[in-house]
Write a protein that holds these residues in place. Sequence first.
Motif, PDB file in Angstrom:
ATOM      1  N   LEU A 110       0.828  -1.202   0.000  1.00  0.00           N
ATOM      2  CA  LEU A 110       0.000   0.000   0.000  1.00  0.00           C
ATOM      3  C   LEU A 110       0.867   1.259   0.000  1.00  0.00           C
ATOM      4  N   LEU A 111       1.871   1.292   0.849  1.00  0.00           N
ATOM      5  CA  LEU A 111       2.779   2.438   0.900  1.00  0.00           C
ATOM      6  C   LEU A 111       3.500   2.611  -0.437  1.00  0.00           C
ATOM      7  N   ILE A 152       1.141   4.139  -3.049  1.00  0.00           N
ATOM      8  CA  ILE A 152       0.907   5.566  -2.759  1.00  0.00           C
ATOM      9  C   ILE A 152       2.103   6.401  -3.186  1.00  0.00           C
ATOM     10  N   TRP A 210       2.241   6.564  -6.955  1.00  0.00           N
ATOM     11  CA  TRP A 210       1.159   7.437  -7.417  1.00  0.00           C
ATOM     12  C   TRP A 210       1.543   8.907  -7.252  1.00  0.00           C
ATOM     13  N   LEU A 211       2.041   9.267  -6.072  1.00  0.00           N
ATOM     14  CA  LEU A 211       2.370  10.666  -5.799  1.00  0.00           C
ATOM     15  C   LEU A 211       3.559  11.160  -6.625  1.00  0.00           C
ATOM     16  N   GLN A 258      -3.616   3.130 -10.669  1.00  0.00           N
ATOM     17  CA  GLN A 258      -3.072   2.808  -9.347  1.00  0.00           C
ATOM     18  C   GLN A 258      -3.870   1.691  -8.689  1.00  0.00           C
ATOM     19  N   LEU A 281      -2.246  -1.697  -7.355  1.00  0.00           N
ATOM     20  CA  LEU A 281      -2.498  -2.252  -6.020  1.00  0.00           C
ATOM     21  C   LEU A 281      -2.952  -3.707  -6.111  1.00  0.00           C
TER      22      LEU A 281
END
Length: 187
Positions: A111-112, A115, A118-119, A150, A154
């Motif tokens: 998950l991290l 993220i 994505w960022l 994303q 995931l």
Amino acid sequence: MNNRNTVLILMILGAVAMRFLTYQLPLMSNFTPVGAVALFGGAYFTDKWKAYLVPLVTLFLSDMVINYMYAERNIIDYSATFWVYLSFAIMVFIGTQIKKPNFINVTAGSLLSVIIFWLLTDLPWLYGGELYPHTLAGYGQSLVAAIPFQKNMLFGDALFGLLLFGGFELAKTKFVSLRSRHEQLAM
């Protein structure tokens, strides 16, 4: 090269080969094992240089092949290359922090990783001025537009993470030579 490293490399190569099955399917875009491979390499290679080298070189080589298949020419550098590879290097680092691979740790790492990817990779100025304004609002638009990709990343990380981490943990119970020196000494 020992048995453990050989098995790790073969598992990584096998997982990355899955990229070739989905590269032309827009619905499956980003449903790949690459994030899971980065976490997996970080978690299991005892030599940390191998943890970075194997997943990143594998990603680079598969990118070259896919870019050639997709664009019919070699594309090594594009506007977001640095950010994509930096994201995967960070994923390897996150994997190095997984000391005890279990469902919670691997899920949190996945998950991290998604993220962060994505960022970093949806910064609006990476894709030229025609897609999104180079403002905070443009960044927000870019992030929202990237949600389907994303989401696929995931799901890909979840599936391939389960296969890689679960498969290797199962293999370690059957083959002592796949355990790290630390695990063998702890027995």
